[in-house]
Design a protein around this motif. Structure first.
Motif, PDB file in Angstrom:
ATOM      1  N   GLN A  42       0.823  -1.196  -0.155  1.00 14.47           N
ATOM      2  CA  GLN A  42      -0.017   0.061  -0.058  1.00 14.47           C
ATOM      3  C   GLN A  42       0.910   1.528   0.185  1.00 14.47           C
ATOM      4  OE1 GLN A  42      -3.241   0.292  -0.667  1.00 14.47           O
ATOM      5  NE2 GLN A  42      -3.033   2.579  -0.216  1.00 14.47           N
ATOM      6  N   ALA A  43       2.182   1.214   0.702  1.00 11.46           N
ATOM      7  CA  ALA A  43       2.956   2.329   0.912  1.00 11.46           C
ATOM      8  C   ALA A  43       3.500   2.634  -0.721  1.00 11.46           C
ATOM      9  CB  ALA A  43       4.085   2.127   1.785  1.00 11.46           C
ATOM     10  N   VAL A  44       3.774   1.406  -1.355  1.00  6.54           N
ATOM     11  CA  VAL A  44       4.368   1.747  -2.720  1.00  6.54           C
ATOM     12  C   VAL A  44       3.339   2.209  -3.631  1.00  6.54           C
ATOM     13  CG1 VAL A  44       5.211   0.611  -4.696  1.00  6.54           C
ATOM     14  CG2 VAL A  44       6.480  -0.056  -2.473  1.00  6.54           C
ATOM     15  N   LEU A  45       1.980   1.598  -3.552  1.00  5.03           N
ATOM     16  CA  LEU A  45       0.940   2.037  -4.576  1.00  5.03           C
ATOM     17  C   LEU A  45       0.657   3.503  -4.407  1.00  5.03           C
ATOM     18  CD1 LEU A  45      -1.832  -0.705  -3.999  1.00  5.03           C
ATOM     19  CD2 LEU A  45      -0.845   0.303  -6.291  1.00  5.03           C
ATOM     20  N   SER A  46       0.548   4.156  -3.006  1.00  5.91           N
ATOM     21  CA  SER A  46       0.165   5.459  -2.726  1.00  5.91           C
ATOM     22  C   SER A  46       1.548   6.355  -2.701  1.00  5.91           C
ATOM     23  CB  SER A  46      -0.195   5.368  -1.352  1.00  5.91           C
ATOM     24  OG  SER A  46       0.847   5.273  -0.115  1.00  5.91           O
ATOM     25  N   GLN A  47       2.560   5.884  -3.369  1.00  6.95           N
ATOM     26  CA  GLN A  47       3.733   6.425  -3.622  1.00  6.95           C
ATOM     27  C   GLN A  47       4.461   7.114  -2.510  1.00  6.95           C
ATOM     28  OE1 GLN A  47       2.894   9.049  -7.108  1.00  6.95           O
ATOM     29  NE2 GLN A  47       1.687   7.188  -8.094  1.00  6.95           N
ATOM     30  N   ARG A  48       4.260   6.644  -1.304  1.00 10.39           N
ATOM     31  CA  ARG A  48       5.141   7.104  -0.074  1.00 10.39           C
ATOM     32  C   ARG A  48       6.152   6.309   0.067  1.00 10.39           C
ATOM     33  NH1 ARG A  48       2.312   6.317   5.070  1.00 10.39           N
ATOM     34  NH2 ARG A  48       3.359   8.272   5.781  1.00 10.39           N
ATOM     35  N   LEU A  49       6.186   5.248  -0.535  1.00 10.73           N
ATOM     36  CA  LEU A  49       7.557   4.481  -0.568  1.00 10.73           C
ATOM     37  C   LEU A  49       8.269   4.369  -1.673  1.00 10.73           C
ATOM     38  CD1 LEU A  49       9.143   3.052   1.874  1.00 10.73           C
ATOM     39  CD2 LEU A  49       8.007   0.931   1.143  1.00 10.73           C
ATOM     40  N   PRO A  50       9.141   5.360  -2.349  1.00  5.19           N
ATOM     41  CA  PRO A  50       9.386   5.523  -3.666  1.00  5.19           C
ATOM     42  C   PRO A  50      10.290   4.320  -4.147  1.00  5.19           C
ATOM     43  CG  PRO A  50       9.871   7.446  -2.313  1.00  5.19           C
ATOM     44  CD  PRO A  50       9.544   6.381  -1.253  1.00  5.19           C
ATOM     45  N   PRO A  51      10.400   3.984  -5.481  1.00  4.85           N
ATOM     46  CA  PRO A  51      11.339   3.159  -5.714  1.00  4.85           C
ATOM     47  C   PRO A  51      12.866   3.589  -5.391  1.00  4.85           C
ATOM     48  CG  PRO A  51       9.838   3.974  -7.695  1.00  4.85           C
ATOM     49  CD  PRO A  51       9.696   4.858  -6.327  1.00  4.85           C
ATOM     50  N   GLY A  52      13.429   2.442  -5.156  1.00 11.71           N
ATOM     51  CA  GLY A  52      15.048   2.080  -4.720  1.00 11.71           C
ATOM     52  C   GLY A  52      14.968   2.357  -3.435  1.00 11.71           C
ATOM     53  N   THR A  53      13.933   2.319  -2.575  1.00  8.30           N
ATOM     54  CA  THR A  53      14.348   2.429  -1.104  1.00  8.30           C
ATOM     55  C   THR A  53      14.685   1.294  -0.698  1.00  8.30           C
ATOM     56  OG1 THR A  53      12.225   3.921  -1.099  1.00  8.30           O
ATOM     57  CG2 THR A  53      12.786   2.888   0.990  1.00  8.30           C
ATOM     58  N   ARG A  54      15.623   1.284  -0.038  1.00 10.00           N
ATOM     59  CA  ARG A  54      16.416   0.031   0.854  1.00 10.00           C
ATOM     60  C   ARG A  54      15.242  -0.294   1.971  1.00 10.00           C
ATOM     61  NH1 ARG A  54      20.404   0.710   3.680  1.00 10.00           N
ATOM     62  NH2 ARG A  54      21.454  -1.108   3.273  1.00 10.00           N
ATOM     63  N   LEU A  55      15.050  -1.691   1.962  1.00  7.82           N
ATOM     64  CA  LEU A  55      14.251  -2.448   3.067  1.00  7.82           C
ATOM     65  C   LEU A  55      15.020  -3.329   3.728  1.00  7.82           C
ATOM     66  CD1 LEU A  55      11.080  -2.948   0.666  1.00  7.82           C
ATOM     67  CD2 LEU A  55      11.321  -1.089   2.360  1.00  7.82           C
ATOM     68  N   PRO A  56      15.884  -2.961   4.879  1.00  8.31           N
ATOM     69  CA  PRO A  56      16.737  -3.777   5.559  1.00  8.31           C
ATOM     70  C   PRO A  56      15.819  -4.592   6.496  1.00  8.31           C
ATOM     71  CG  PRO A  56      17.529  -1.424   5.803  1.00  8.31           C
ATOM     72  CD  PRO A  56      16.202  -1.465   5.181  1.00  8.31           C
ATOM     73  N   GLU A  57      16.106  -6.023   6.637  1.00 12.88           N
ATOM     74  CA  GLU A  57      15.377  -6.830   7.462  1.00 12.88           C
ATOM     75  C   GLU A  57      15.392  -6.487   8.912  1.00 12.88           C
ATOM     76  OE1 GLU A  57      16.850 -10.667   7.055  1.00 12.88           O
ATOM     77  OE2 GLU A  57      16.347 -10.886   4.742  1.00 12.88           O
ATOM     78  N   VAL A  58      16.613  -6.010   9.407  1.00 19.30           N
ATOM     79  CA  VAL A  58      16.702  -5.677  10.827  1.00 19.30           C
ATOM     80  C   VAL A  58      15.975  -4.496  11.105  1.00 19.30           C
ATOM     81  CG1 VAL A  58      18.166  -4.752  12.518  1.00 19.30           C
ATOM     82  CG2 VAL A  58      19.108  -6.853  10.884  1.00 19.30           C
ATOM     83  N   ALA A  59      15.861  -3.442  10.239  1.00 15.35           N
ATOM     84  CA  ALA A  59      15.110  -2.210  10.416  1.00 15.35           C
ATOM     85  C   ALA A  59      13.566  -2.542  10.239  1.00 15.35           C
ATOM     86  CB  ALA A  59      15.296  -1.261   9.294  1.00 15.35           C
ATOM     87  N   LEU A  60      12.953  -3.236   9.302  1.00 17.89           N
ATOM     88  CA  LEU A  60      11.564  -3.569   9.409  1.00 17.89           C
ATOM     89  C   LEU A  60      11.273  -4.511  10.454  1.00 17.89           C
ATOM     90  CD1 LEU A  60      11.715  -4.582   5.543  1.00 17.89           C
ATOM     91  CD2 LEU A  60      10.433  -2.423   6.610  1.00 17.89           C
ATOM     92  N   GLY A  61      12.047  -5.441  11.037  1.00 13.25           N
ATOM     93  CA  GLY A  61      11.817  -6.251  12.193  1.00 13.25           C
ATOM     94  C   GLY A  61      11.367  -5.253  13.257  1.00 13.25           C
ATOM     95  N   GLU A  62      12.443  -4.204  13.565  1.00 12.62           N
ATOM     96  CA  GLU A  62      12.083  -3.490  14.444  1.00 12.62           C
ATOM     97  C   GLU A  62      10.925  -2.477  14.407  1.00 12.62           C
ATOM     98  OE1 GLU A  62      15.600  -1.112  14.855  1.00 12.62           O
ATOM     99  OE2 GLU A  62      16.909  -2.811  15.509  1.00 12.62           O
ATOM    100  N   ILE A  63      10.780  -1.948  13.243  1.00 13.06           N
ATOM    101  CA  ILE A  63       9.584  -1.139  13.044  1.00 13.06           C
ATOM    102  C   ILE A  63       8.230  -2.083  13.244  1.00 13.06           C
ATOM    103  CG2 ILE A  63       8.078  -0.287  11.338  1.00 13.06           C
ATOM    104  CD1 ILE A  63      10.910   0.882   9.976  1.00 13.06           C
ATOM    105  N   PHE A  64       8.180  -3.262  12.793  1.00 13.06           N
ATOM    106  CA  PHE A  64       6.894  -4.019  12.705  1.00 13.06           C
ATOM    107  C   PHE A  64       6.846  -4.938  14.063  1.00 13.06           C
ATOM    108  CE2 PHE A  64       7.205  -3.205   8.527  1.00 13.06           C
ATOM    109  CZ  PHE A  64       5.810  -2.841   8.309  1.00 13.06           C
ATOM    110  N   GLY A  65       8.055  -4.752  14.936  1.00  9.14           N
ATOM    111  CA  GLY A  65       8.078  -5.879  16.166  1.00  9.14           C
ATOM    112  C   GLY A  65       8.053  -7.308  15.646  1.00  9.14           C
ATOM    113  N   VAL A  66       8.632  -7.702  14.773  1.00  8.75           N
ATOM    114  CA  VAL A  66       8.476  -9.224  14.632  1.00  8.75           C
ATOM    115  C   VAL A  66      10.076  -9.583  14.232  1.00  8.75           C
ATOM    116  CG1 VAL A  66       6.366  -8.807  13.561  1.00  8.75           C
ATOM    117  CG2 VAL A  66       8.408  -8.660  12.008  1.00  8.75           C
ATOM    118  N   SER A  67      10.149 -10.878  14.024  1.00  3.89           N
ATOM    119  CA  SER A  67      11.379 -11.614  13.998  1.00  3.89           C
ATOM    120  C   SER A  67      11.791 -11.445  12.316  1.00  3.89           C
ATOM    121  CB  SER A  67      11.420 -13.006  14.353  1.00  3.89           C
ATOM    122  OG  SER A  67      10.669 -13.636  13.149  1.00  3.89           O
TER     123      SER A  67
END
Length: 241
Positions: free
Chosen positions: A30-55
């Motif tokens: 949804q963030a990509v569709l709404s153009q809030r998460l632009p192309p080329g954005t890095r999506l590190p596993e560790v950072a996403l895990g901390e953001i969403f509170g998951v492993s």
């Protein structure tokens, strides 16, 4: 921008809900569709895990699924990134969408019920109002809703699924190549012309309306690579906190 998708997620977390890989897929998509998460954005596993509170394993499952949907790219030993199609692929995406969506609207011409046309008209009016108010986020959401509604109601389900994917991929290239000086990729009257053809049962006219609409969007693009620095936590919030 309407952050209902994020607010719903936060409500689930507060209610003790569990964040799954599907939740992460939905939010990033949804963030990509709404153009809030632009192309080329890095999506590190560790950072996403901390953001969403998951492993990291949950994040990894989500990223694998997003890659299968052509939302992100994954290379061995590299951080996943939101897809950033090159110029040739951008032209190919638009060409494919013209063919697929043109056929979908041709099949739908004269087949939509009055209440279905009213739903489309409502999104078109809301899109126009959002543009007038300078709310680009809401305008994008209503524009996407129009095209997803067509995909969801396609008489040919395979074409409908293909269109849903192409809508997402088109949104990615628009986010990547939209001219910096252009506040909005709004083409006044295009959606209204399409709706009139659908109501009148004019299949050829509906096909032409989609072709003109997508050609107009493509002409608004500045086909040079764009650099984006994005704060993921600012977009998604600390959902696990």
């Amino acid at each position: 921008m309407n952050n209902q998708w994020q607010e719903t997620m936060l409500a689930e977390v507060k209610a003790g809900g569990r964040i799954s890989d599907q939740h992460i897929v939905d939010m990033i998509r949804q963030a990509v569709l709404s153009q809030r998460l632009p192309p080329g954005t890095r999506l590190p596993e560790v950072a996403l895990g901390e953001i969403f509170g998951v492993s990291r394993s949950v994040v990894r499952k989500a990223l694998t699924r997003l890659a299968s949907y052509h939302v992100i790219t994954q290379q061995p030993n590299q951080v996943a990134r939101v897809c950033a199609p090159d110029i040739d692929e951008t032209h190919e995406i638009f060409a494919a969408r013209r063919l697929v969506e043109g056929e979908v609207v041709a099949l739908l011409a004269g087949k939509l019920e009055p209440e279905q046309c009213a739903v489309l008209a409502g999104h078109m009016e809301a899109e126009k109002a959002a543009y007038a108010e300078g709310d680009e986020g809401a305008r994008i959401e209503h524009s996407l809703a129009i095209h997803h509604y067509l995909a969801d109601h396609s008489p040919n389900r395979i074409l409908g699924k293909m269109l849903s994917e192409l809508i997402l991929r088109t949104s990615i290239v628009i986010a990547l190549y939209k001219q910096p000086s252009l506040a909005s990729c709004y083409l006044e009257g295009d959606h209204g012309t399409l709706l009139a053809c659908l109501r009148d049962g004019d299949a050829d006219g509906a096909r032409r309306a989609i072709d003109n609409h997508l050609a107009g969007l493509e002409q608004l693009l500045d086909l040079r690579a764009q650099e984006n620095r994005i704060d993921l936590a600012a977009i998604f919030g600390k959902l696990g906190g």
